[in-house]
Design a protein around this motif. Structure first.
Motif, PDB file in Angstrom:
ATOM      1  N   UNK A   1      32.783  32.615  39.752  1.00 32.85           N
ATOM      2  CA  UNK A   1      31.927  33.770  40.043  1.00 32.85           C
ATOM      3  C   UNK A   1      30.636  33.365  40.747  1.00 32.85           C
ATOM      4  N   UNK A   2      30.137  32.192  40.438  1.00 31.17           N
ATOM      5  CA  UNK A   2      28.876  31.725  41.032  1.00 31.17           C
ATOM      6  C   UNK A   2      28.967  31.573  42.542  1.00 31.17           C
TER       7      UNK A   2
ATOM      8  N   UNK B   1      28.892  39.613  46.098  1.00 33.99           N
ATOM      9  CA  UNK B   1      29.159  40.839  45.322  1.00 33.99           C
ATOM     10  C   UNK B   1      30.229  41.732  45.953  1.00 33.99           C
ATOM     11  N   UNK B   2      30.404  41.662  47.273  1.00 37.90           N
ATOM     12  CA  UNK B   2      31.397  42.486  47.966  1.00 37.90           C
ATOM     13  C   UNK B   2      32.616  41.677  48.404  1.00 37.90           C
ATOM     14  N   UNK B   3      32.915  40.610  47.705  1.00 36.93           N
ATOM     15  CA  UNK B   3      34.050  39.752  48.050  1.00 36.93           C
ATOM     16  C   UNK B   3      35.353  40.553  48.030  1.00 36.93           C
TER      17      UNK B   3
ATOM     18  N   UNK C   1      45.268  43.609  47.282  1.00 35.29           N
ATOM     19  CA  UNK C   1      43.859  43.472  47.645  1.00 35.29           C
ATOM     20  C   UNK C   1      43.021  43.464  46.367  1.00 35.29           C
ATOM     21  N   UNK C   2      42.188  42.444  46.232  1.00 26.53           N
ATOM     22  CA  UNK C   2      41.346  42.264  45.045  1.00 26.53           C
ATOM     23  C   UNK C   2      39.892  42.297  45.510  1.00 26.53           C
ATOM     24  N   UNK C   3      39.089  43.196  44.958  1.00 32.71           N
ATOM     25  CA  UNK C   3      37.718  43.376  45.443  1.00 32.71           C
ATOM     26  C   UNK C   3      36.681  43.144  44.350  1.00 32.71           C
ATOM     27  N   UNK C   4      35.547  42.593  44.799  1.00 31.31           N
ATOM     28  CA  UNK C   4      34.432  42.307  43.900  1.00 31.31           C
ATOM     29  C   UNK C   4      34.739  41.146  42.978  1.00 31.31           C
TER      30      UNK C   4
ATOM     31  N   UNK D   1      34.765  41.135  39.826  1.00 27.40           N
ATOM     32  CA  UNK D   1      35.650  41.596  38.745  1.00 27.40           C
ATOM     33  C   UNK D   1      37.102  41.629  39.223  1.00 27.40           C
ATOM     34  N   UNK D   2      37.320  42.003  40.481  1.00 26.47           N
ATOM     35  CA  UNK D   2      38.664  41.998  41.040  1.00 26.47           C
ATOM     36  C   UNK D   2      39.225  40.587  41.146  1.00 26.47           C
TER      37      UNK D   2
END
Length: 151
Positions: A29-30, A34-36, A49-52, A54-55
């Protein structure tokens, strides 16, 4: 390149530790914007598709359900501004079958402010991935658990 090298080390540690509840996602996460967003091959059981952050954490949970270990055997990096192409040759072990898979993945990364903004992995052989996992490809192009008794 340091961002990506650290991210890959954290990814391997996460999968090998057993994923959610057993591993710490903060190392990955580091390095995430934020909009990954990550685009995985739709034919894989963790495709889509995995976003953020958390995704990405959800993706890692799904991937950890399938694999017990991930070891990078070789990595090569080529950068052009914020875009980095990474060749990864690695070894994975499937949770359901116990099979080891040695394979390669080319990944296209976009970095923004020193963080991973976009990930696009391109697998050498998704059929070999599915075979190692004990899945087969449906006519829909999506993976399904292989229930054959001969595997």
């Amino acid at each position: 390149m340091r961002t990506l090298k650290d991210f890959f080390a954290a990814e391997a540690a996460y999968v090998t530790a057993g994923g959610p509840g057993k591993a710490d996602f903060s190392g990955m996460a580091a390095h995430l914007h934020p909009d990954v967003v990550m685009y995985q091959a739709g034919s894989l059981p963790y495709g889509g598709e995995w976003t953020g952050p958390a995704g990405i954490e959800s993706f890692m949970a799904a991937m950890s359900e399938e694999w017990t270990s991930l070891e990078f055997l070789e990595q090569r990096f080529a950068a052009d501004g914020p875009t980095v192409a990474v060749y990864n040759r690695g070894m994975l072990r499937a949770r359901a079958t116990g099979r080891a898979l040695k394979t390669s993945v080319m990944q296209w990364f976009t970095l923004e402010n020193g963080l991973i903004r976009e990930m696009r992995p391109f697998y050498l052989d998704t059929a070999a991935v599915l075979d190692a996992l004990g899945h087969r490809l449906h006519a829909s192009g999506r993976a399904a658990q292989d229930r054959r008794s001969d595997i």
